[in-house]
Design a protein around this motif. Sequence first.
Motif: not given
Length: 927
Positions: A809-818
């Motif tokens: 599960i990615p961290a909340d601070t990490l904004s992943l593009p589509e």
Amino acid sequence: MPGFFRRLFAPRWQHPDTQVRYQAVAHLDPSRPEHRQALETLCLDDDPSIRLAAVDKLEEPGRLWQLVEQRQDNPELYQRLADLISGRAGNLELPQRLKFVEEFSDRKLLSAIALQGDNQQLRLSAVARLDQEVDLIQQACDNSIAVVRHAAASRVTSEAGLHQLAQKARRDRQVMRQARERLGRLRADAASLNAERERREALLVKLEAQARAPWEPLYAGRYRHMAREWNALEDMADAGQERRYQDACQRCRKVIADHEAREHAHVETNRRREQATKARESLLDTLEESIAGLPKGDRLTAQDIASLRSQKRLMANRWQTLSDLHVTDEVLRARYDAVLADYDLVLTAWERFDAEAPRIERALAERDRARLAACLETCQWPDELPLPPLLNRAQRELAGSDGPEGNGLDSRLARFGEDLIQLERLLDRGAFKGASRLHQSLRHRAESLPESALLPHQAALKRLGAQLAELRDWRGFVAAPKREQLCQAIDELAEDTSQPDTELDRRHRQLIRDWKALGDAAANRELSERFRAASDRLHERLAPWREQLNVDRAHNLEARIALCEQLEALLESPAENADPDALRRIRDHAREEWSRHSPVPRDQSEAIGRRFGRIRHTLQGLIDQRAREVADAKQKLIEETRALLERQMPPTVRADEAKALQQRWRELGRAPRGEEQSLWREFRELCDRIFAVRDAQRDDRSQRVRERLEEMQTLIDRLDAWQPTCHADRKVLGQAMDQAAALEPLPPGRRTEGMLRRWSGIVRARRERLTRLAVAEEVQRWQAFRSLLDAHLSADAKLAEQGIAETVIPADTLSLPEDMRDAHEQRNAARCRPPATDEIAEQLARLRVHLSLLAMGRTSQQDEPLRLAIQVERLNEGLGRELNRAEEVRAVLRNLLATGPVSPQQWEREVGELDVLLTRLTHLPPP
């Protein structure tokens, strides 16, 4: 012994042994004058080590320079000077060192100071003293201070030096760029100068062609226009071009001067024609006045007729001479014919009277009225002319007297007295022939008069008879030696064989005229026969020449008749568009032909002269008519040119139509002399205005072109100085390209070609940098996702060790593009259903090879099939669109995130090379 003591007591620095002298240098103190002098001597020693040790102890640049001048091949002195002035040795102050630099002029020393100086001002002073481009190029390329490099580069001016500087100045890109720019400007200036010389050469060729061309109405204007263009050129002509220009100008001026001379001759001809017309009018006026004055007199005498004949002969000769030179006006010709008719009437009447005069005198003497009446009837004397004295007497004799006989005797005595008075007048004038005839008549009439009635006139008759005899004797006294001289002259002329026939005939005729002028004074048969015999010999001698002259006159007459027939045939059917200039040439040629075929037989000269005069008059009328038509046509051309000037159209098109009108003007020929110049001035003024508008537009266009070139140069310089720092700066490049597109099209030329090549190179370099920046930014963004990749790798390792499929599960601070989120979910799903290990290894190898292709890295031999397959796929995917390296890198990194599960061993094998490739992708090209 002397040599031994000299060595024993000599100073150690003068010892023959090199080692001893070297050791002695250390004990010398430069502050002491004698030691300093020894050190200066050792500076010139033959041993390099001694020289080096000696110069190291000296710190006076002035004295060292004097030593250098004494011995040029001393590198130790040069090096010591350079060290002292550059500040690497010694304790000299900067102002002192600057002063020494201003004094030195040695290239080698100044170059060393400029390269090794410890102060920027010192180096600049040394560079300022250098004047050889080789040294300046060395400083611009090798000097460690940028300001010094720029100062040295700015003084390189030759094309070879700038080219060498642009190739060698690798250390300073600004110096290289400025050298290239100056080299480009220098070459552009050279190209411009070459183009200017080519224009001068083309203008010179046109001017030489103009010098060879015949004169036409635009000749002088075209020559002046080309001369103004030559003077307007900025560059200086060489000696050969200047000589050719002066020669061509001289020939052009000669053509113009010849034309002006012809025009002057034409004006002079017209002036002479006017003078001839006035002379004709004067001759006609004189003869008309003489003929008109005859009826106003009381009587008509032989002297009046002789005077009239002389005037007619003079007028005929002068008239013929003028007719050979100039055409006679029809009005004057009609007046001439009328006065000749009047003259013929008077002369015919006098000739009839002269033929009947002897019979009238005999009839009067015999008082035979019937015969006297018949004689008067034969004379048919015109009523408008006054009667001659003899006819007057005859008519009075026939009329008689109705009164007594004494009245008739008184009338005869009165007429006798009048004739005595007339005889006295004739004797006073010396008119011997008239006085002799009148005296003989008076003697006959005196015999028929009564002696008593004649007594008052007897004394006067005797006195006048004595005067007549004295006049006769005097004429004989004067004429006798003259006749002797004439006889002697004609005898000598008959014996002279050295003179040509023409001169012989002229002198023979003159002698005959002089003989006849003597009349019967001192005439005797012996002299007359002698003169006649000599004249006959001359006639016989001149007979062949006269025959040939008659033949030549006949030929000349035939030639003149043929010339008249040709001209009459031409005038019968003249061409409708006959050129007046051609007609003028025909007229002038006909005049020359007429003058060349001279003389002609006298009895036909006047008739053929009148015929030729009428032809010339008609031909001149045709010339004037055609010239008038040409003037009308040229006036229409002027109107067309004025309308063309007022018409709204492009100036270049208007100028081309004006040139066509000028061509039509040249084809028309010349208008009448008085109108040609005025028409030409008006037409040329209009054409000059048209061409001035065209030239002004060309100047505006050239100015706009120059402005576009300057704007393009400014844009190129600005873009060359600009370096993008992020991929978002591509907007700046797009705006610059839009500005460049707005400035197109640029004028053709070497400067434009150079600017476009430089522009293309700059744009290509900036695009490459923007592409690398985009790739670097993608790699930097990937570094932000590295923690997520490490989490997946940990989950993959746990799967391999414990068999547990864990979801990352990615961290909340990490904004992943589509796309990255899809790859992340695909990686989690792959751990639930892991593919084969070989398939994962092949996918990782494929991604590594693809990334190596993008990073321009090397691939091993075993990866060559993968490289070829990837290249084929890239080509297939790139059909119809341009490949984007940043997008490809993003796709590879996205697939790298999606590929799994990856065992720690597999990742350990690939991660090192992947990091190297990613690091290489972040490297940017040099600015």
